[in-house]
Write a protein that holds these residues in place. Structure first.
Motif, PDB file in Angstrom:
ATOM      1  N   LEU A 111       0.856  -1.200   0.000  1.00 17.45           N
ATOM      2  CA  LEU A 111       0.000   0.000   0.000  1.00 17.45           C
ATOM      3  C   LEU A 111       0.883   1.238   0.000  1.00 17.45           C
ATOM      4  CD1 LEU A 111      -2.293  -1.078   2.956  1.00 17.45           C
ATOM      5  CD2 LEU A 111      -3.044  -0.900   0.587  1.00 17.45           C
ATOM      6  N   TRP A 112       0.445   2.288  -0.698  1.00 20.26           N
ATOM      7  CA  TRP A 112       1.211   3.538  -0.675  1.00 20.26           C
ATOM      8  C   TRP A 112       1.033   4.274   0.654  1.00 20.26           C
ATOM      9  CZ3 TRP A 112       4.870   4.304  -4.095  1.00 20.26           C
ATOM     10  CH2 TRP A 112       4.741   3.747  -5.382  1.00 20.26           C
ATOM     11  N   TRP A 113      -0.086   4.020   1.337  1.00 20.24           N
ATOM     12  CA  TRP A 113      -0.327   4.742   2.591  1.00 20.24           C
ATOM     13  C   TRP A 113      -0.853   3.763   3.638  1.00 20.24           C
ATOM     14  CZ3 TRP A 113       1.539   9.080   4.072  1.00 20.24           C
ATOM     15  CH2 TRP A 113       1.108   9.631   5.270  1.00 20.24           C
ATOM     16  N   THR A 114      -0.343   3.863   4.883  1.00 20.45           N
ATOM     17  CA  THR A 114      -0.726   2.874   5.901  1.00 20.45           C
ATOM     18  C   THR A 114      -1.263   3.475   7.204  1.00 20.45           C
ATOM     19  OG1 THR A 114       1.446   2.874   6.935  1.00 20.45           O
ATOM     20  CG2 THR A 114       1.136   1.353   5.101  1.00 20.45           C
ATOM     21  N   TRP A 115      -1.425   4.783   7.288  1.00 19.30           N
ATOM     22  CA  TRP A 115      -1.865   5.400   8.552  1.00 19.30           C
ATOM     23  C   TRP A 115      -0.951   5.029   9.718  1.00 19.30           C
ATOM     24  CZ3 TRP A 115      -4.542   9.457   7.888  1.00 19.30           C
ATOM     25  CH2 TRP A 115      -5.469   9.519   6.840  1.00 19.30           C
ATOM     26  N   ASP A 116       0.286   4.713   9.408  1.00 20.30           N
ATOM     27  CA  ASP A 116       1.286   4.525  10.452  1.00 20.30           C
ATOM     28  C   ASP A 116       1.432   5.855  11.204  1.00 20.30           C
ATOM     29  OD1 ASP A 116       3.765   3.602  11.776  1.00 20.30           O
ATOM     30  OD2 ASP A 116       4.711   5.023  10.406  1.00 20.30           O
ATOM     31  N   ALA A 117       1.598   5.770  12.534  1.00 18.37           N
ATOM     32  CA  ALA A 117       1.595   6.989  13.355  1.00 18.37           C
ATOM     33  C   ALA A 117       2.659   7.992  12.919  1.00 18.37           C
ATOM     34  CB  ALA A 117       1.808   6.627  14.826  1.00 18.37           C
ATOM     35  N   ARG A 118       3.865   7.475  12.647  1.00 21.83           N
ATOM     36  CA  ARG A 118       4.946   8.400  12.318  1.00 21.83           C
ATOM     37  C   ARG A 118       4.720   9.046  10.956  1.00 21.83           C
ATOM     38  NH1 ARG A 118       8.761   3.701  14.274  1.00 21.83           N
ATOM     39  NH2 ARG A 118       7.057   2.725  13.156  1.00 21.83           N
ATOM     40  N   LEU A 119       4.265   8.252   9.970  1.00 21.26           N
ATOM     41  CA  LEU A 119       3.995   8.806   8.633  1.00 21.26           C
ATOM     42  C   LEU A 119       2.864   9.817   8.695  1.00 21.26           C
ATOM     43  CD1 LEU A 119       3.983   6.155   5.746  1.00 21.26           C
ATOM     44  CD2 LEU A 119       5.249   8.281   5.864  1.00 21.26           C
ATOM     45  N   THR A 120       1.819   9.469   9.461  1.00 22.28           N
ATOM     46  CA  THR A 120       0.672  10.381   9.579  1.00 22.28           C
ATOM     47  C   THR A 120       1.105  11.686  10.223  1.00 22.28           C
ATOM     48  OG1 THR A 120      -0.764   8.475   9.829  1.00 22.28           O
ATOM     49  CG2 THR A 120      -1.692  10.603  10.442  1.00 22.28           C
ATOM     50  N   THR A 121       1.897  11.583  11.279  1.00 26.45           N
ATOM     51  CA  THR A 121       2.392  12.798  11.944  1.00 26.45           C
ATOM     52  C   THR A 121       3.198  13.635  10.968  1.00 26.45           C
ATOM     53  OG1 THR A 121       2.543  11.558  14.004  1.00 26.45           O
ATOM     54  CG2 THR A 121       3.669  13.670  13.949  1.00 26.45           C
ATOM     55  N   ALA A 122       4.068  12.993  10.202  1.00 33.64           N
ATOM     56  CA  ALA A 122       4.883  13.737   9.225  1.00 33.64           C
ATOM     57  C   ALA A 122       3.986  14.423   8.199  1.00 33.64           C
ATOM     58  CB  ALA A 122       5.865  12.802   8.526  1.00 33.64           C
ATOM     59  N   LEU A 123       2.937  13.727   7.729  1.00 37.63           N
ATOM     60  CA  LEU A 123       2.050  14.326   6.723  1.00 37.63           C
ATOM     61  C   LEU A 123       1.281  15.514   7.298  1.00 37.63           C
ATOM     62  CD1 LEU A 123       0.923  14.096   3.836  1.00 37.63           C
ATOM     63  CD2 LEU A 123      -0.919  12.720   4.770  1.00 37.63           C
ATOM     64  N   VAL A 124       0.778  15.350   8.520  1.00 36.93           N
ATOM     65  CA  VAL A 124       0.050  16.461   9.145  1.00 36.93           C
ATOM     66  C   VAL A 124       0.984  17.651   9.337  1.00 36.93           C
ATOM     67  CG1 VAL A 124      -1.129  17.206  11.259  1.00 36.93           C
ATOM     68  CG2 VAL A 124      -1.682  15.001  10.238  1.00 36.93           C
ATOM     69  N   MET A 125       2.213  17.381   9.749  1.00 37.13           N
ATOM     70  CA  MET A 125       3.196  18.467   9.893  1.00 37.13           C
ATOM     71  C   MET A 125       3.451  19.162   8.558  1.00 37.13           C
ATOM     72  SD  MET A 125       4.002  18.932  12.983  1.00 37.13           S
ATOM     73  CE  MET A 125       2.327  18.530  13.390  1.00 37.13           C
ATOM     74  N   CYS A 126       3.478  18.391   7.462  1.00 34.93           N
ATOM     75  CA  CYS A 126       3.639  19.007   6.134  1.00 34.93           C
ATOM     76  C   CYS A 126       2.502  19.987   5.878  1.00 34.93           C
ATOM     77  CB  CYS A 126       3.635  17.945   5.028  1.00 34.93           C
ATOM     78  SG  CYS A 126       5.102  16.946   5.006  1.00 34.93           S
ATOM     79  N   PHE A 127       1.284  19.559   6.152  1.00 36.43           N
ATOM     80  CA  PHE A 127       0.135  20.446   5.923  1.00 36.43           C
ATOM     81  C   PHE A 127       0.222  21.698   6.792  1.00 36.43           C
ATOM     82  CE2 PHE A 127      -2.275  18.450   2.830  1.00 36.43           C
ATOM     83  CZ  PHE A 127      -2.493  17.101   3.076  1.00 36.43           C
ATOM     84  N   VAL A 128       0.559  21.497   8.068  1.00 39.27           N
ATOM     85  CA  VAL A 128       0.605  22.630   8.990  1.00 39.27           C
ATOM     86  C   VAL A 128       1.655  23.638   8.559  1.00 39.27           C
ATOM     87  CG1 VAL A 128       1.176  23.300  11.349  1.00 39.27           C
ATOM     88  CG2 VAL A 128      -0.255  21.320  10.966  1.00 39.27           C
ATOM     89  N   TYR A 129       2.843  23.140   8.220  1.00 39.26           N
ATOM     90  CA  TYR A 129       3.917  24.079   7.866  1.00 39.26           C
ATOM     91  C   TYR A 129       3.744  24.653   6.463  1.00 39.26           C
ATOM     92  CZ  TYR A 129       6.004  23.465  12.318  1.00 39.26           C
ATOM     93  OH  TYR A 129       6.205  23.483  13.676  1.00 39.26           O
ATOM     94  N   ALA A 130       3.031  23.941   5.598  1.00 41.83           N
ATOM     95  CA  ALA A 130       2.668  24.549   4.313  1.00 41.83           C
ATOM     96  C   ALA A 130       1.738  25.732   4.586  1.00 41.83           C
ATOM     97  CB  ALA A 130       1.996  23.524   3.410  1.00 41.83           C
ATOM     98  N   GLY A 131       0.796  25.552   5.510  1.00 40.70           N
ATOM     99  CA  GLY A 131      -0.084  26.651   5.909  1.00 40.70           C
ATOM    100  C   GLY A 131       0.703  27.800   6.502  1.00 40.70           C
ATOM    101  N   TYR A 132       1.703  27.460   7.321  1.00 37.03           N
ATOM    102  CA  TYR A 132       2.572  28.476   7.918  1.00 37.03           C
ATOM    103  C   TYR A 132       3.260  29.292   6.826  1.00 37.03           C
ATOM    104  CZ  TYR A 132       6.706  30.292  10.391  1.00 37.03           C
ATOM    105  OH  TYR A 132       7.697  31.099  10.894  1.00 37.03           O
ATOM    106  N   LEU A 133       3.768  28.608   5.803  1.00 36.98           N
ATOM    107  CA  LEU A 133       4.477  29.319   4.730  1.00 36.98           C
ATOM    108  C   LEU A 133       3.511  30.150   3.882  1.00 36.98           C
ATOM    109  CD1 LEU A 133       7.107  26.620   3.776  1.00 36.98           C
ATOM    110  CD2 LEU A 133       7.526  28.773   4.924  1.00 36.98           C
TER     111      LEU A 133
END
Lengths: 228, 225, 50
Positions: A111-133
């Motif tokens: 699977l390309w995506w697994t809802w693994d905690a670390r991957l999910t956290t990294a993705l959410v951080m991407c969204f948050v910091y994209a918003g920041y930028l």
């Protein structure tokens, strides 16, 4: 502290060079020195890129958090410049961490995506910091923009442990725990150290660009006021 | 601070509900979302409990973006923001007042979203409904704490609703995950392991964001236009 | 897909991504250098006028 911050960017080219050479050396460690993991096979070696990217992305966001607090406390533009630089570099590293994690997941679990905690956290951080930028790119009075960005940066980092805990509670798929042999541990440490140098070089270079832009804007303003 | 906050909340609720359009827009958006998602179902088909819970929380999230845009827009004309900042009360009472008004409006909207989800998405309410109310209350506190803090920062921008959504939604993920898990239990009747942990995470979120808002709101909200 | 191809694609993603970012930094550096040159020129002209 401010004098140190303003002189630190001079080290950027040397840090980047050292980082590049260290990463080149790490290729030998990754492909020759570190053994092939028995369960996952050769693609497990993606881990030696994925882990340092994720770590240094998180550390970048921590720098954004600290410099946000420093800006709110002191209102000195140098902290805002550092915050912006760290956020940008952090976002790049976090996106790459998500990409490499996704490639690894595709091989390991199909699977390309697994809802693994670390991957999910990294993705959410991407969204948050994209918003920041995005907030950084808005047309606002500079002092207010710096304050708003500082607040967003602080609040975003406070959210990181909550996102991680909630994602860990949510996900059903837990990646098999890899027991690292001593050679693997050394390789991970070396790659993390090499990425540290690269991260420092990139962040300081971006920081220097931000400082130069601030000084130019300041000079242009002074010139306008002299003429007006 | 509490009496000033209650005064501000009363003022905002009177202004918003008095005009009528304030809450109605947010309500309609949420209801439309629920209805549009129901179009993904075949006639007679029921949505899974988890999907239905997710739709409910998405509707709540979009609703609260509009709520806080409306609440903070009240002071954007005629220098009213300056008046509020100069009032003899801590600046944080503005945050608290807006949050109190926000939670009232959000709860009122959610009171309509729940029957909409039951009707349009074909759900039943099980005996676990007190848990659902509990997570609703705790999550709403966190949502309005963050929404009131970040709603202030998006004011004065032309695309304030989209800016607020972009910044706020990723931050609210822990609350959404908890709300969806417990909501799934309410609709399905089966409680998965770790329900207590979700309440713990939601309470931790509330504590962290209330503390952050009290510390940071004065920096975000000042008299500058 | 052969095992080593996965590592290759991950490596391509990382180095292409970092390369792209460094390219954008270099472009911003050039734009800043142009602004600095312009400001220096304007400052010299003002000094000459005085």
């Amino acid at each position: 502290m401010r004098n140190f911050l303003e002189k630190a960017p001079c080290a950027a080219p040397w840090l980047a060079l050292a980082g590049g050479l260290a990463l080149a050396a790490c290729q030998w460690l990754i492909f020759v020195y570190a053994p092939v993991e028995s369960t996952m096979g050769p693609p497990q070696k993606i881990f030696y890129l994925h882990l340092p990217l994720a770590w240094w992305g998180l550390i970048s966001f921590f720098v954004v958090f600290l410099s946000g607090i420093a800006y709110i406390y002191s209102r000195k533009p140098v902290w805002d410049a550092l915050s912006g630089a760290a956020a940008e570099v952090g976002l790049v590293l976090a996106v790459l961490a998500v990409l490499t994690g996704s490639i690894w997941a595709r091989h390991s679990w199909g699977l390309w995506w697994t809802w693994d905690a670390r991957l999910t956290t990294a993705l959410v951080m991407c969204f948050v910091y994209a918003g920041y930028l995005i907030v950084r790119g808005l047309d606002m009075q500079p002092g207010r923009k710096a304050l708003v960005c500082a607040v967003v940066g602080i609040v975003a980092f406070l959210d990181v442990p909550l996102v991680f805990l909630s994602a860990r509670l949510w996900s059903y798929i837990h990646p098999p725990s890899i027991s690292l042999e001593p050679e693997m541990k050394l390789t991970v440490a070396a790659c993390t150290g090499a990425f540290a140098l690269l991260w420092a070089g990139l962040t300081l270079f971006r920081f220097k660009l931000a400082l130069d832009a601030q000084r130019l804007d300041q000079s242009a303003m002074e010139r306008l006021m002299r003429r007006g | 601070m509490l009496s000033a906050a209650l005064t501000i909340a009363r003022k905002d609720l009177t202004l918003t509900l008095g005009r009528g359009s304030g809450l109605v827009q947010a309500l309609l958006l949420g209801l439309l979302l629920v209805f549009v998602f129901s179009l993904s179902l075949q006639p007679g088909q029921r949505m899974t409990p988890q999907a239905a819970a997710a739709v409910f929380w998405m509707a709540s999230a979009f609703c609260q973006v509009l709520i806080f845009s409306t609440l903070y827009a009240h002071e954007e004309v005629n220098g009213q923001r300056q008046g509020l900042v100069l009032a003899p009360a801590p600046v944080q009472s503005i945050w608290l007042g807006k949050a109190l008004a926000g939670i009232g409006m959000l709860a009122a909207a959610q009171a309509l979203f729940i029957p909409a989800v039951i009707v349009f998405l074909g759900q039943n309410v099980s005996a676990l409904w007190p848990l659902g109310l509990g997570i609703l209350a705790i999550a709403d506190i966190g949502i309005v704490a963050a929404g009131s803090l970040l709603g202030a920062l998006s004011q004065g921008q032309s695309a304030k609703e989209s800016l607020l959504s972009i910044v706020l939604f990723p931050l609210l993920i822990p609350l959404f995950l908890g709300g969806i898990r417990i909501g799934t239990a309410v609709f399905s009747g089966a409680l998965a392991e770790g329900a207590q942990s979700w309440f713990g995470i939601a309470l931790a979120f509330d504590a962290i964001f209330v503390a952050a808002a009290l510390a940071l709101f004065p920096a975000v909200y000042n008299a500058e236009e | 897909m052969n095992s080593y191809e996965w590592i290759m694609y991950a490596g391509i993603a990382v180095w292409a991504g970092l390369g792209l970012y460094i390219f954008t930094l270099a472009r911003r550096q050039s734009a800043l250098s142009r602004r600095i040159a312009q400001m220096t020129r304007l400052a010299d002209e003002e000094a000459a006028e005085r």
